[in-house]
Design a protein around this motif. Structure first.
Motif, short mmCIF file in Angstrom:
data_model
loop_
_atom_site.label_atom_id
_atom_site.label_comp_id
_atom_site.label_asym_id
_atom_site.label_seq_id
_atom_site.Cartn_x
_atom_site.Cartn_y
_atom_site.Cartn_z
N ARG A 1 0.92 -1.22 -0.04
CA ARG A 1 -0.03 -0.15 -0.10
C ARG A 1 0.97 1.22 -0.04
O ARG A 1 1.82 1.48 0.39
N LYS A 2 0.23 2.15 -0.52
CA LYS A 2 0.93 3.64 -0.59
C LYS A 2 1.26 4.02 0.95
O LYS A 2 0.10 4.02 1.51
N MET A 3 2.25 4.50 1.42
CA MET A 3 2.36 5.02 2.63
C MET A 3 1.52 6.42 2.83
O MET A 3 1.84 7.27 2.08
N SER A 4 0.93 6.50 4.13
CA SER A 4 0.21 7.70 4.38
C SER A 4 0.19 7.69 6.09
O SER A 4 0.26 6.70 6.70
N LYS A 5 0.26 9.01 6.52
CA LYS A 5 0.18 9.16 7.79
C LYS A 5 -1.31 8.43 8.58
O LYS A 5 -1.26 7.85 9.57
N SER A 6 -2.29 8.64 7.64
CA SER A 6 -3.53 8.24 7.96
C SER A 6 -3.72 6.73 8.30
O SER A 6 -4.55 6.19 9.21
N LEU A 7 -3.10 6.00 7.40
CA LEU A 7 -3.05 4.55 7.58
C LEU A 7 -2.07 4.15 8.52
O LEU A 7 -2.12 2.97 8.82
N GLY A 8 -1.08 5.11 8.92
CA GLY A 8 -0.27 4.68 9.94
C GLY A 8 1.00 3.73 9.60
O GLY A 8 1.61 3.00 10.43
N ASN A 9 1.31 3.84 8.42
CA ASN A 9 2.31 2.55 7.56
C ASN A 9 3.36 3.27 7.29
O ASN A 9 4.02 2.68 6.19
N VAL A 10 3.83 4.35 7.66
CA VAL A 10 4.91 5.35 7.04
C VAL A 10 6.15 4.42 7.73
O VAL A 10 6.25 4.37 8.90
N VAL A 11 7.23 4.26 6.87
CA VAL A 11 8.24 3.43 7.37
C VAL A 11 9.39 4.89 6.98
O VAL A 11 9.49 5.32 6.10
N ASP A 12 9.80 5.51 8.28
CA ASP A 12 10.72 6.58 8.12
C ASP A 12 11.98 6.07 8.00
O ASP A 12 12.78 5.56 8.97
N PRO A 13 12.76 6.81 6.87
CA PRO A 13 14.22 6.10 6.56
C PRO A 13 15.14 6.85 7.87
O PRO A 13 15.86 6.16 8.01
N LEU A 14 14.77 7.91 8.48
CA LEU A 14 15.60 8.37 9.51
C LEU A 14 15.47 7.48 10.45
O LEU A 14 16.74 7.20 11.29
N LYS A 15 14.20 6.89 10.78
CA LYS A 15 14.43 5.96 12.02
C LYS A 15 14.86 4.58 11.79
O LYS A 15 15.75 4.09 12.72
N VAL A 16 14.87 4.23 10.61
CA VAL A 16 15.79 2.81 10.09
C VAL A 16 17.22 3.07 10.23
O VAL A 16 18.03 2.32 10.91
N ILE A 17 17.78 4.32 9.70
CA ILE A 17 18.98 4.80 9.90
C ILE A 17 19.25 4.76 11.55
O ILE A 17 20.47 4.23 11.88
N GLY A 18 18.58 5.18 12.16
CA GLY A 18 19.08 5.55 13.54
C GLY A 18 18.89 4.17 14.43
O GLY A 18 19.73 4.24 15.53
N GLU A 19 18.23 3.32 14.08
CA GLU A 19 18.40 1.85 14.46
C GLU A 19 19.02 0.77 14.10
O GLU A 19 19.83 0.09 14.68
N SER A 20 19.22 0.77 12.71
CA SER A 20 19.99 -0.07 12.15
C SER A 20 20.98 0.27 11.16
O SER A 20 22.06 -0.62 11.02
N GLY A 21 21.25 1.40 10.94
CA GLY A 21 22.20 2.08 9.98
C GLY A 21 21.80 2.26 8.62
O GLY A 21 20.93 1.47 8.13
N ALA A 22 22.55 3.17 7.87
CA ALA A 22 22.10 3.39 6.75
C ALA A 22 22.50 2.19 5.65
O ALA A 22 22.03 1.97 4.54
N ASP A 23 23.74 1.43 6.01
CA ASP A 23 23.87 0.25 5.14
C ASP A 23 22.77 -0.60 5.08
O ASP A 23 22.83 -1.32 3.70
N ILE A 24 22.23 -0.93 6.00
CA ILE A 24 20.92 -1.89 5.96
C ILE A 24 19.99 -1.32 4.94
O ILE A 24 19.32 -2.12 4.05
#
Length: 971
Positions: A676-699
């Motif tokens: 599905r298309k990401m949207s705040k209303s669906l609560g399904n947004v995957v934030d790249p900054l959060k992914v980087i902060g948790e797992s690193g940019a290389d992931i």
């Protein structure tokens, strides 16, 4: 019995401080800081100067808000391309850019005004523009840091910004090239218009959503019908889903080949009874008005009496009157019935009401018959205050205003003209992709670049018709686009002139599409279809923040001034002070002594931001690398076929006669894990900054390269976990290589020709992989690139080569030829794999390289594609080892039941029989990691050989706890 000796200190185990746990989120910022300290990007430019250049031109994101996953995917993919081209030995600069003008930024600044209950229109334009500039500068700084954190390498110290003075000067310079060559005209025809944002929109700024609209059937009384007199007094019925266009109606259209019926609805309680409707649509019409159609044929019982069959061509010359004709003025004018080839019997009534202000077909048909727009609806979607019907009311996109019980329908009902109205028609409707509000088609004076021909056709625009005083607002606007002074030849590098026989912009663009490589190939069909069918390019916007259309229009003739000397002064002024210069200019000084400002009106509209970014090749590529230089590659999402890819194509073809790029790569969109298309209303947004902060940019980079990004791609926890697992396996390969190569030096190296067959086979496979990876990199297929790399590391190295040779590494003497050959190949593998991984895993590759070659200013990213040792072609060797590997898989499968039954604890305790021996029995035992191999029907049994306490192999020569090899090494 003597105590068993501990031989661990005699075994040569891998040794490294390189951690298995990556800790990327903590390590990557330090690596970024190191790259800045050593000036990695600038150093690459110096070291690669004079090499073949590869230019990926960055499509500019809007300087508006934090980056999202689409940004991350796009920028990482671009960085992988640039780094891979750098690895291939090219000079591959990357200049990031930002789109700083236009509605996205202006809208945000206006939001701040609205929050303070301020009116933007009351703010001086220079102040408002300054606030827009400050807003853009803020987000450029924020996004720059976020893109850098992704590991994107580029000229971050000197990016291109469309709001820089030099860029604004170049943009207006490109506009004036169109003006000087006669490829610009001012005209009024319906364009997509946002009443909320009060501006025209480009096709790329519009998206379609399903809505439920009001549908109405309206009766127009026929007052003249020279070819079918029986129609006079009857009513022609139209159907529309835009009731708000009825107050601007000026004609009806019929299908010349459509068969119509004149019928009488005998049981209709009120309203007109005798109606003209297309024969094929009579039943559906009857259903809508609540009177099911049963035709009376002869003496049969029915609800509808057919009076006459009317062919479409009989309607020629017929005239109707507007349902609100009693209002007089505009509404009292006769409405002609006109032949329209676009009229079908797919839905409706087979008759279409014409409002030339609000539909392209309407405009063109009416124009052919001398009927002009009346400009009744203003920029906010309200009817003009002087409009006789509903003047000052609206907005026309207000659902209640156009509803079945709204004022339009109520007035039509009171006039006896509304046959049906319901708020239930489901269809797709255009919306502004920024405000998400509905847009309308609205005829307004705009500036256009023609797709077919150098000049627009002359059109007289008038606003008469609303009330008795409407003529006071009348404006005659010549739209022939150019005056006599502008009939100059249009010289291009690839086009001799721009006359009647010269190729049109559409033809140039279609030819350029054919000359461009599209990746994937199907993208060519998509953009070709869009260019073939697109209308003229409306380049004007009625906003404040942007590059102005810096033209002077003659107040009497409507022609724009085409004076190269004036144009040169305009560009120079922009170079000194940017686009703001136009709003504060001494226009007489710009015009010079040859022209009187009293005769000319400086234009206030600004350029479509797609023209800004479409010109970026001029002020970025050509400005930095030389006139005539074009980009090797553009990389953007699939939506840019109607956006940046197309605006850049049209801008460059119009000014240079060719595309600004050699190749175009299109990627899909980032969707959630359910597609599905990401949207705040669906609560399904995957934030790249959060992914980087948790797992690193290389992931995240691993995920991008591992997807089939030519299609839409999914991302979520499970998808990222898969990427993390693939990353972990590759990291483990590097860790093993670092440990196994501890202490390796050149004195240990063995020539390929002197190596055992297994080492030579691995070098053969490495050479094959080299060619496949190179082809994948050159074709921008990094999904295949990473799959080849990770599969080779996991299946051919970790699961086979490393497994087979760990005995030699751990237990052979350091000077043993086989161990030296193995370590030589490991060194070759290290240098190849770390380079190949670097474009994708830019941080990890640097960490791996520095773990083996620590330095103050070195970097893996300064290296080039690995040079592999020459291995003499030997197809027999490859075939032999393919047979060995196939046998090995069978043996491993045959041993597994014995493992489960605990007959053997490891393959070392097994001896096997195989049908054939492609290698010596001893070499096969080593390859299978078993005690012994004999010829025979495939079978496995526990060996009777004793176990060597040092190497743990079961061998016939074990004596006093050690095999002969280990006895020698230990001694």
């Amino acid at each position: 019995m003597t105590d068993q000796r501990d031989y661990r200190d005699t075994v040569f185990l891998p040794k490294t401080d390189f951690p298995m746990k990556a800790g990327l989120a903590a390590k990557e910022p330090a690596i970024l800081d190191r790259w800045k300290t050593i000036g990695l990007y600038d150093r690459l430019r110096r070291e690669r100067a004079g090499r073949e250049r590869f230019i990926l031109h960055d499509g500019p994101p809007y300087a508006n808000g934090d980056i999202h996953m689409g940004h991350a995917m796009n920028k990482v993919l671009k960085d992988i391309v640039v780094r891979s081209q750098t690895l291939l030995g090219k000079d591959a600069p990357y200049v990031p850019g930002w789109d700083c003008h236009g509605l996205p930024i202006e809208w945000k600044v206006e939001e701040a005004y609205r929050a303070k209950k301020l009116d933007k229109d009351q703010v001086p334009v220079d102040q408002f523009r300054a606030e827009c500039r400050a807003y853009a500068e803020k987000w450029v700084a924020v996004q720059r840091a976020q893109f850098e954190r992704l590991g994107v390498m580029g000229d971050w110290a000197d990016p291109y910004l469309t709001m820089n003075h030099a860029a604004e000067a170049a943009i207006v310079g490109e506009l004036l090239k169109f003006a000087e060559s006669g490829q610009l005209y001012r005209g009024a025809k319906p364009v997509m218009w946002s009443p909320v944002e009060k501006t025209a929109l480009a096709e790329a700024e519009v998206e379609y959503e399903d809505v439920v609209s009001t549908q109405i059937d309206v009766a127009f009384e026929i007052v003249e019908a020279p070819n079918a007199p029986e129609l006079v007094g009857a009513h022609a019925v139209i159907w529309t889903t835009t009731p708000w266009t009825i107050p601007v109606n000026q004609a009806l259209a019929y299908g010349p080949t459509v068969e119509y019926l004149l019928v009488r609805f005998d049981d209709m309680a009120e309203g007109p009874h005798t109606l003209l409707v297309a024969k094929d649509l009579l039943d559906s019409f009857g259903t809508r008005i609540g009177h099911p159609v049963v035709l009376k044929i002869g003496d049969s019982v029915g609800t509808v009496t057919p009076l006459a069959s009317i062919s479409g061509d009989q309607l020629a010359g017929a005239v109707v009157r507007h349902p609100m004709h009693e209002l007089g003025g505009f509404f009292a004018r006769p409405r002609p019935m006109l032949p329209g080839d676009f009229v079908t019997t797919d839905q409706g009534t087979g008759l279409v009401h014409m409002a030339p202000d609000h539909g392209e077909d309407d405009f063109l048909l009416c124009k052919q018959h001398g009927i002009d727009p009346v400009f009744a609806v203003d920029g906010a979607g309200m009817y003009r205050a002087d409009w006789a019907w509903l003047g000052g009311q609206g907005s026309v996109i207000n659902k209640k205003f156009v509803a079945a019980d709204g004022p339009i329908c109520s007035d039509l009902r009171a006039a006896g003209a509304l046959l049906a109205a319901s708020d239930d028609f489901k269809h797709s409707y255009p919306h502004s992709w920024r405000s998400k509000a509905k847009v309308i088609q609205r005829a307004t004076p705009q500036w256009f670049i023609p797709m077919d021909g150098g000049r627009g056709a002359s059109t007289s625009l008038s606003t008469n018709g609303g009330g008795e005083d409407a003529s006071d607002a009348s404006t005659s606007l010549s739209t022939n686009g150019v005056g006599a002074a502008s009939q100059s030849s249009f010289a291009l590098s690839e086009v001799e002139g721009h006359g009647s026989n010269a190729p049109t912009l559409r033809e140039l663009a279609l030819d350029a599409i054919s000359r461009t490589k599209w990746v994937p190939g199907r993208a060519e069909n998509r953009i070709r279809a869009m260019v073939e069918g697109r209308p003229d390019w409306v380049i004007s916007r009625q906003r404040a923040w942007g590059v102005p259309i810096a033209l002077y229009v003659h107040r009497q003739t409507g022609a724009y001034l085409n004076d190269p000397a004036v144009n040169a002064r305009i560009v120079a002024a922009f170079e000194r002070a940017g686009a703001d210069a136009w709003f504060t200019a001494d226009h007489q000084a710009l015009l010079g002594s040859e022209h009187d400002l009293a005769d000319y009106e400086p234009q206030r509209d600004i350029l479509d931001v797609w023209f800004d970014s479409g010109s970026s090749h001029a002020f970025t590529i050509e400005a930095r690398y030389g006139e005539g230089v074009r980009a090797n590659l553009y990389v953007e999402g699939s939506d840019q076929h109607r956006g940046w890819f197309q605006s850049s194509l049209l801008e460059s073809c119009g000014t240079r006669g060719r595309a600004p790029y050699d190749e175009v790569l299109t990627h899909g969109f980032a969707l959630d894990d359910k597609g599905r298309k990401m949207s705040k209303s669906l609560g399904n947004v995957v934030d790249p900054l959060k992914v980087i902060g948790e797992s690193g940019a290389d992931i995240l980079r691993m995920w991008v390269a591992s997807t089939d990004y030519f299609e839409d791609v999914k991302i979520g926890k499970e998808v990222l976990a898969t990427a993390s697992d693939a990353y972990r396996k590759l990291r483990n390969t590097f860790r093993y290589l670092l440990g196994a190569l501890d202490g390796f030096d050149e004195t240990e190296r063995v020539a390929a020709a002197e190596m055992p067959e297994l080492e030579r086979y691995i070098l053969h496979r490495l050479a094959m992989l080299d060619g496949e990876l190179r082809a994948a990199a050159e074709g921008y297929d990094f999904n295949r690139y990473m799959r080849l790399l990770t599969d080779f590391a996991a299946e051919e190295l970790s699961a086979f080569f490393f497994d087979v040779r760990k005995d030699a590494l751990y237990c052979d003497a350091p000077a043993d030829p086989k161990r030296r050959a193995y370590r030589t190949v490991l060194d070759t593998l290290f240098h190849a794999l770390v380079r190949w991984a670097a474009p994708v895993l830019c941080f990890t590759a640097e960490e791996v390289w520095q773990a083996r070659y620590p330095s103050e200013d070195g970097s893996v990213h300064l290296l080039e594609w690995p040079e592999l040792p020459t291995v003499e072609a030997d197809t027999g060797l490859a075939e032999k080892w393919h047979e060995v590997l196939a046998l090995r898989a069978q043996v491993t499968e045959a041993i597994e039941p014995l493992r489960r039954e605990k007959t053997v604890r490891s393959s070392l305790e097994a001896e096997v029989h195989v049908p054939a021996l492609p290698l010596t029995a001893e070499a096969l035992a080593e390859a299978f990691i078993v005690a012994r191999v004999d010829v025979g029907e495939l079978a496995v049994a526990r060996t009777a050989f004793d176990k060597c306490e040092r190497c743990w192999r079961h061998l016939p020569d074990v004596d006093d706890g050690l095999c002969a090899r280990c006895t020698t090494v230990v001694a």
